[in-house]
Enzyme design. Structure first.
Site, PDB file in Angstrom:
ATOM      1  N   MET A   1       9.193   5.057   8.586  1.00 56.53           N
ATOM      2  CA  MET A   1       9.196   4.049   9.632  1.00 56.53           C
ATOM      3  C   MET A   1       8.985   2.639   9.110  1.00 56.53           C
ATOM      4  O   MET A   1       9.173   1.683   9.856  1.00 56.53           O
ATOM      5  CB  MET A   1       8.142   4.374  10.689  1.00 56.53           C
ATOM      6  CG  MET A   1       8.514   5.571  11.544  1.00 56.53           C
ATOM      7  SD  MET A   1       7.319   5.873  12.858  1.00 56.53           S
ATOM      8  CE  MET A   1       7.620   4.425  13.880  1.00 56.53           C
ATOM      9  N   GLY A   2       8.578   2.475   7.872  1.00 51.62           N
ATOM     10  CA  GLY A   2       8.386   1.122   7.379  1.00 51.62           C
ATOM     11  C   GLY A   2       7.510   1.071   6.142  1.00 51.62           C
ATOM     12  O   GLY A   2       7.238   2.085   5.500  1.00 51.62           O
TER      13      GLY A   2
ATOM     14  N   LEU B   1       0.811  -1.211   0.000  1.00 51.59           N
ATOM     15  CA  LEU B   1       0.000   0.000   0.000  1.00 51.59           C
ATOM     16  C   LEU B   1       0.845   1.263   0.000  1.00 51.59           C
ATOM     17  O   LEU B   1       0.376   2.321  -0.402  1.00 51.59           O
ATOM     18  CB  LEU B   1      -0.921   0.011   1.233  1.00 51.59           C
ATOM     19  CG  LEU B   1      -2.015  -1.065   1.269  1.00 51.59           C
ATOM     20  CD1 LEU B   1      -2.707  -1.060   2.617  1.00 51.59           C
ATOM     21  CD2 LEU B   1      -3.016  -0.839   0.151  1.00 51.59           C
ATOM     22  N   GLY B   2       2.077   1.186   0.476  1.00 52.41           N
ATOM     23  CA  GLY B   2       2.923   2.369   0.511  1.00 52.41           C
ATOM     24  C   GLY B   2       4.120   2.131   1.405  1.00 52.41           C
ATOM     25  O   GLY B   2       4.278   1.070   2.008  1.00 52.41           O
ATOM     26  N   ALA B   3       4.991   3.134   1.507  1.00 47.94           N
ATOM     27  CA  ALA B   3       6.180   3.043   2.338  1.00 47.94           C
ATOM     28  C   ALA B   3       6.525   4.431   2.844  1.00 47.94           C
ATOM     29  O   ALA B   3       6.223   5.436   2.196  1.00 47.94           O
ATOM     30  CB  ALA B   3       7.347   2.449   1.558  1.00 47.94           C
ATOM     31  N   GLY B   4       7.156   4.483   4.010  1.00 54.35           N
ATOM     32  CA  GLY B   4       7.543   5.761   4.597  1.00 54.35           C
ATOM     33  C   GLY B   4       8.763   5.597   5.474  1.00 54.35           C
ATOM     34  O   GLY B   4       9.443   4.560   5.446  1.00 54.35           O
TER      35      GLY B   4
ATOM     36  N   ASP C   1       2.421  13.977  14.162  1.00 48.71           N
ATOM     37  CA  ASP C   1       2.719  13.963  12.727  1.00 48.71           C
ATOM     38  C   ASP C   1       1.422  13.988  11.920  1.00 48.71           C
ATOM     39  O   ASP C   1       1.257  13.227  10.965  1.00 48.71           O
ATOM     40  CB  ASP C   1       3.556  12.733  12.371  1.00 48.71           C
ATOM     41  CG  ASP C   1       4.214  12.848  10.986  1.00 48.71           C
ATOM     42  OD1 ASP C   1       4.342  13.985  10.486  1.00 48.71           O
ATOM     43  OD2 ASP C   1       4.587  11.807  10.426  1.00 48.71           O
TER      44      ASP C   1
ATOM     45  N   LYS D   1       1.486  -2.373   9.054  1.00 47.94           N
ATOM     46  CA  LYS D   1       2.712  -1.563   9.007  1.00 47.94           C
ATOM     47  C   LYS D   1       3.874  -2.389   9.530  1.00 47.94           C
ATOM     48  O   LYS D   1       3.899  -2.772  10.692  1.00 47.94           O
ATOM     49  CB  LYS D   1       2.543  -0.306   9.845  1.00 47.94           C
ATOM     50  CG  LYS D   1       3.852   0.411  10.179  1.00 47.94           C
ATOM     51  CD  LYS D   1       4.499   1.086   8.988  1.00 47.94           C
ATOM     52  CE  LYS D   1       3.769   2.344   8.627  1.00 47.94           C
ATOM     53  NZ  LYS D   1       4.484   3.059   7.527  1.00 47.94           N
TER      54      LYS D   1
ATOM     55  N   VAL E   1       3.833  -0.405   4.332  1.00 46.76           N
ATOM     56  CA  VAL E   1       2.453  -0.752   4.639  1.00 46.76           C
ATOM     57  C   VAL E   1       1.960  -1.767   3.613  1.00 46.76           C
ATOM     58  O   VAL E   1       2.138  -1.582   2.406  1.00 46.76           O
ATOM     59  CB  VAL E   1       1.544   0.496   4.613  1.00 46.76           C
ATOM     60  CG1 VAL E   1       0.148   0.147   5.138  1.00 46.76           C
ATOM     61  CG2 VAL E   1       2.148   1.609   5.455  1.00 46.76           C
TER      62      VAL E   1
END
Length: 311
Positions: A42-43, A37-40, A153, A59, A45
């Site tokens: 911290m990790g 689903l995505g990444a950021g 955040d 996550k 998803v």
């Protein structure tokens, strides 16, 4: 942390569900992973399902964070607090692995885009939608703050848009980074365009910090950019601390709310309950009523891309 949107710039007809990549885990706990689903920071998803078949977002925390004892201790505390939050406008934490690597947490999957993706694809929201957005996020903050958590955040990619209102995700988890040495080596707590002055100055953080970020969020939804612009982090943070917000182009109905939320002094900002009152006062007839078409038609149509969940 990343939200549940894979690529805010993807075309509307594309899928929001991306295939797993080489190196991605196949399963975390009882959850077989179905898609990215995505990444950021911290990790990553992932999409998965409960054993009963309900879709969830998982996550997976970055290994270098999970390997830090201070992070694991704080992460354990924050996840325990987050699991107590049950607001109507939050995506609740329903499961987690907080002791043994790989660390992860599971939240309810929200079938809708992030605010960032919606504005990127379809432009700014009308006043009526923005007021419902602000009131919903404020109600989510009431639930979060009621458990002694500060989001820290709150930003456009941490607010998801669903047919029945917004959902705030990742509340409190950013705090887990604070105690780690990684904070000093590139893992930032907060996102500069949505930060409050006290975050930029490394001063005490509290519920009023989230209210300032809510003001930035509302400005972004109504104008397309946060109140202090975008660009290099140090320039944005300087403007947040020293300059007044740029509200040119923001509809007049939103200005009383924004001027209070974006006050430099945390003591001058409204509470989450007062934000809801300000939204009601600015709405037609002094009441807020959320229907299935609370979002513009193009955004509502875009929600369907999130409904065809892969098995």
């Amino acid at each position: 942390m990343a939200g549940q949107e894979a690529d805010p710039g993807a075309p509307a007809q594309g899928s929001v569900f991306q295939p797993l990549e080489a190196g991605d885990p196949v399963q975390l706990g009882d959850y077989v992973l179905a898609a990215r689903l995505g990444a950021g920071g911290m990790g990553t998803v992932y999409l998965s399902h409960t054993l009963a078949g309900r879709p969830v977002a998982i996550k997976a925390i970055r290994p270098e964070l999970a390997g830090d004892p201070d992070f694991r201790r704080r992460f354990r505390q924050e996840v325990a607090a987050a699991r107590r939050v049950h607001g109507l406008y939050t995506a609740p934490v329903i499961d987690s692995e907080i002791d043994t690597a790989p660390l992860w947490l599971a939240t309810a999957f929200v079938q809708g885009p992030t605010l960032a993706a919606a504005v990127t694809r379809h432009g700014t929201l009308p006043v009526a939608s923005v007021l419902l957005l602000a009131a919903g996020v404020a109600e989510a903050l009431q639930a979060v703050h009621g458990e002694g958590i500060v989001h820290r955040d709150l930003k456009a990619s941490n607010v998801l848009l669903a047919t029945d209102g917004p959902r705030v995700i990742d509340f409190g988890i950013a705090r887990a980074v604070d105690a780690t040495a990684l904070t000093k080596t590139g893992v930032a707590v907060g996102t500069p365009p949505f930060m409050a002055p006290e975050q930029a100055l490394n001063k005490e953080i509290g519920p009023a910090t989230d209210i300032f970020s809510l003001g930035q969020l509302v400005t972004y939804a109504a104008k397309g950019t946060p109140a202090f612009g975008e660009g290099q982090s140090h320039g944005v943070l300087y403007r947040i601390v020293h300059e007044q917000p740029d509200l040119a182009g923001v509809p007049d109905a939103l200005l009383p709310l924004l001027r209070r939320c974006l006050a430099k002094d945390p003591a001058e900002r409204p509470s989450a309950a007062e934000v809801i009152g300000l939204c009601r006062a600015a709405s037609e007839g002094g009441i807020l009523r959320r229907t299935g078409d609370w979002l513009p038609g193009a955004v509502t149509a875009d929600l369907t891309r999130h409904h065809d969940v892969p098995a």
